[in-house]
Design a protein around this motif. Structure first.
Motif, short mmCIF file in Angstrom:
data_model
loop_
_atom_site.label_atom_id
_atom_site.label_comp_id
_atom_site.label_asym_id
_atom_site.label_seq_id
_atom_site.Cartn_x
_atom_site.Cartn_y
_atom_site.Cartn_z
N GLN A 159 0.81 -1.20 0.01
CA GLN A 159 0.07 -0.15 0.00
C GLN A 159 0.87 1.19 0.13
O GLN A 159 0.70 2.08 -0.58
CB GLN A 159 -0.93 0.10 1.38
N GLN A 162 2.75 1.81 -3.33
CA GLN A 162 1.89 2.49 -4.44
C GLN A 162 1.48 3.88 -4.26
O GLN A 162 1.24 4.28 -5.40
CB GLN A 162 0.62 1.63 -4.20
N SER A 163 1.94 4.56 -3.23
CA SER A 163 1.78 5.91 -3.09
C SER A 163 3.02 6.65 -3.75
O SER A 163 2.90 7.80 -3.96
CB SER A 163 1.62 6.43 -1.47
N SER A 272 -4.81 1.64 8.64
CA SER A 272 -5.50 0.35 8.41
C SER A 272 -6.77 0.62 8.64
O SER A 272 -7.70 -0.25 8.02
CB SER A 272 -4.90 -0.60 9.58
N LYS A 275 -8.10 2.21 5.38
CA LYS A 275 -8.24 1.38 4.23
C LYS A 275 -9.07 0.34 4.30
O LYS A 275 -9.57 -0.37 3.28
CB LYS A 275 -6.70 0.69 3.95
#
Lengths: 276, 306
Positions: A159, A162-163, A272, A275
């Motif tokens: 995650q 990906q940023s 968390s 998301k």
């Protein structure tokens, strides 16, 4: 709202804060106070919060009553090894999942995601059988293998990666940098927040793990602080003062790590939650 | 790396890229598959077998499940787990939301209070459970001493907390709320940061009071967060074990009929009775419960995502 009404609201809010602090902190204050008392004085009522003759020897006696030093060393060893393995293997795998294209990527990643939701307790028995076949019962290796390859770590790191814009990797590739180089020189330095989050999550999980060590570590010299302390509590259930001093000692490392990395922990929990 | 040498022998670019990617995944995946994937599949197979780990394996079909449905202790454990879940989930949610709303106000020292509320979550369970069992000791604990002072009732008439069969589950519920509400508070605080402040401003201009703003803005805006918290809480309370052991059990780690929980049944069947097949049948029930909740969560999140 009128001024006086506003003031009243603030007073109520501060009262609530006071109640909160009392509820959350009283057990710790009582623990600290009892840890400096003779067992026969622990339950005296009204509570004497600051003992007249603080029994500092509780803090030295506990080390000879149980091998507390060994327990702490065992737990520290497990925590450090598991955290390092966790950081390395999950950041490494997550790089491929986030930044590389390859056959079977989505399927493999689905496999990881699917297991995050599966409770460990549902497969701890076959896991134990496998460990026993590998003759790893009553070894620290079992605990390490059990916790070092979590799907959650891979997920968190992916995650985060990906940023980070793909163009950064592309530019490095054009410059002739290998994928390993991009991982080590570009991605890792950028992912400190995610790495810190994983560090503190893993630290707390391993330091406080109960069921894992309970199943695997039956020899006293292998025990971790949690099950070691519990062994002491059930053996010397009337040594209230010593139980409390042992408990305070068990809490100190967590307190230090928590206070110094708190920011990352809170961010990790928060993200968390967002998301899902 | 032999991928490099193979590449020189004329491996296609695609194959080389695949190999590099696999080399990144391998260290984690080998451990992950050996100690998570394989045991998971193994668990399914085990539930239709009878095995103690040393004698020959026997296929028993659904015998383990039949035995489970006839096992009184299994139903006790399921009932206790459900009771615990029914208590812990709504009360932890309410407490966490309350804390988040309070600590979202601009108050002095709110960071300190956030830390204070969160700390029990990371504190070693054995240590805090020890202090709780002292505080709630029926005859001498400070809690009952204070209650005695207020109500003037004799200690024998006061709740026996962990040792009292009517109070055992409520005691462990209180403990669990105290220990974990800070964690869910943090999730709620994050959710509150996402509420658009303009909504409150326009509502205030329209003359909406604090209660209406809470009801018509905060609650609906927090719905996804609440849903997430709800699911995680339910899953976590079905997995409960260590809290019960540290609060109720002695050195032998034995729980009684009023305090045994699902995971305890798995542990007992596997590590005390050495009946791996039967343990896996119970584990499958836990797995299915969690799976159903996860599917609901997945569906719900899609709905909220729209």
């Amino acid at each position: 709202m009128s001024k006086s009404k506003k003031a009243a609201v603030r007073i109520i809010l501060y009262l609530l804060l006071l109640i909160l602090a009392l509820v959350m902190l009283t057990p710790f204050a009582w623990m600290l106070s009892a840890s400096l008392k003779l067992s026969k004085d622990v339950f005296l009522f009204p509570i004497q919060w600051i003992p007249e003759n603080p029994r500092w020897s509780n803090y030295s006696d506990i080390w000879s009553k149980i091998p507390l030093g060994i327990f702490i060393a065992n737990t520290a060893k497990l925590t450090v090894i598991i955290t390092l393995l966790q950081l390395f293997t999950s950041s490494f795998a997550a790089y491929a999942f986030a930044k590389l294209r390859f056959k079977g990527r989505d399927l493999l990643f689905m496999g990881y995601i699917a297991t995050i939701a599966v409770p460990w307790q549902a497969y701890m028995v076959p896991q134990f059988i496998i460990m026993s076949r590998l003759h790893l019962n009553n070894t620290h290796t079992a605990i390490i293998l059990l916790q070092a390859f979590s799907a959650f770590g891979v997920f968190m790191m992916r995650q985060f990666y990906q940023s980070i814009p793909d163009e950064l990797c592309e530019a490095a590739r054009i410059d002739g940098m290998s994928e390993y180089g991009i991982y080590a020189k570009i991605m890792l330095p950028l992912s400190k927040p995610a790495l810190s989050t994983i560090t503190i999550f893993t630290f707390v999980a391993v330091w406080n793990d109960f069921l894992g060590p309970l199943i695997y570590l039956t020899k006293t010299e292998l025990k971790t602080i949690q099950i070691g302390l519990r062994m002491f509590i059930s053996q010397y259930s009337a040594e209230y003062g010593l139980i409390m001093s042992g408990s305070v000692i068990a809490l100190i490392p967590v307190l230090i790590v928590f206070l110094s990395l708190q920011k990352y922990f809170v961010e990790g929990v928060a993200s968390s939650g967002l998301k899902g | 790396m032999n991928s490099a040498t193979q590449a020189r022998k004329g491996l296609s670019r695609k194959a080389k890229e695949n190999l590099i990617a696999y080399s990144f995944i391998a260290p984690n995946f080998i451990g992950f598959s050996l100690f998570t994937l394989v045991p998971l599949i193994f668990a399914l197979v085990l539930s239709v077998l009878s095995w103690d780990g040393s004698n020959p394996i026997e296929f028993v079909g659904f015998d383990n499940f039949v035995r489970m449905f006839k096992d009184k202790t299994f139903w006790q454990a399921l009932q206790n787990t459900l009771l615990y879940t029914a208590g812990v989930v709504p009360m932890t949610m309410a407490a966490a939301l309350g804390l988040a709303l309070l600590l979202n106000q601009k108050l002095r020292g709110r960071n300190f209070f956030r830390t204070v509320a969160f700390f029990p979550y990371v504190a070693s369970l054995v240590a805090v459970a020890a202090v709780w069992s002292f505080l709630f000791s029926p005859t001498r604990g400070p809690v009952n001493q204070v209650l005695h002072m207020i109500t003037n009732l004799p200690v024998s008439k006061l709740p026996g907390w962990a040792t009292d069969k009517n109070w055992a589950i409520p005691t462990v519920i209180f403990f669990s709320i105290w220990k974990t509400m800070g964690y869910y508070m943090v999730i709620y605080l994050a959710g509150l940061q996402n509420v658009n402040p303009e909504l409150y401003e326009s509502a205030s201009l329209d003359g909406a009071g604090a209660i209406n703003r809470f009801r018509y803005i905060t609650i609906p805006q927090l719905a996804p967060t609440t849903f997430f918290v709800l699911m995680i809480l339910i899953i976590n309370s079905f997995k409960v074990y260590d809290i019960f052991i540290t609060i109720f059990a002695g050195a032998d780690n034995v729980l009684s009929g009023t305090t045994r929980v699902l995971v305890y049944q798995i542990y007992n069947a596997a590590f005390r009775s050495l009946n791996y097949g039967y343990a896996s049948a119970i584990a499958l029930v836990l797995f299915l419960i969690v799976l159903i909740i996860t599917i609901i969560q997945f569906k719900g999140e899609k709905k909220f995502g729209e």
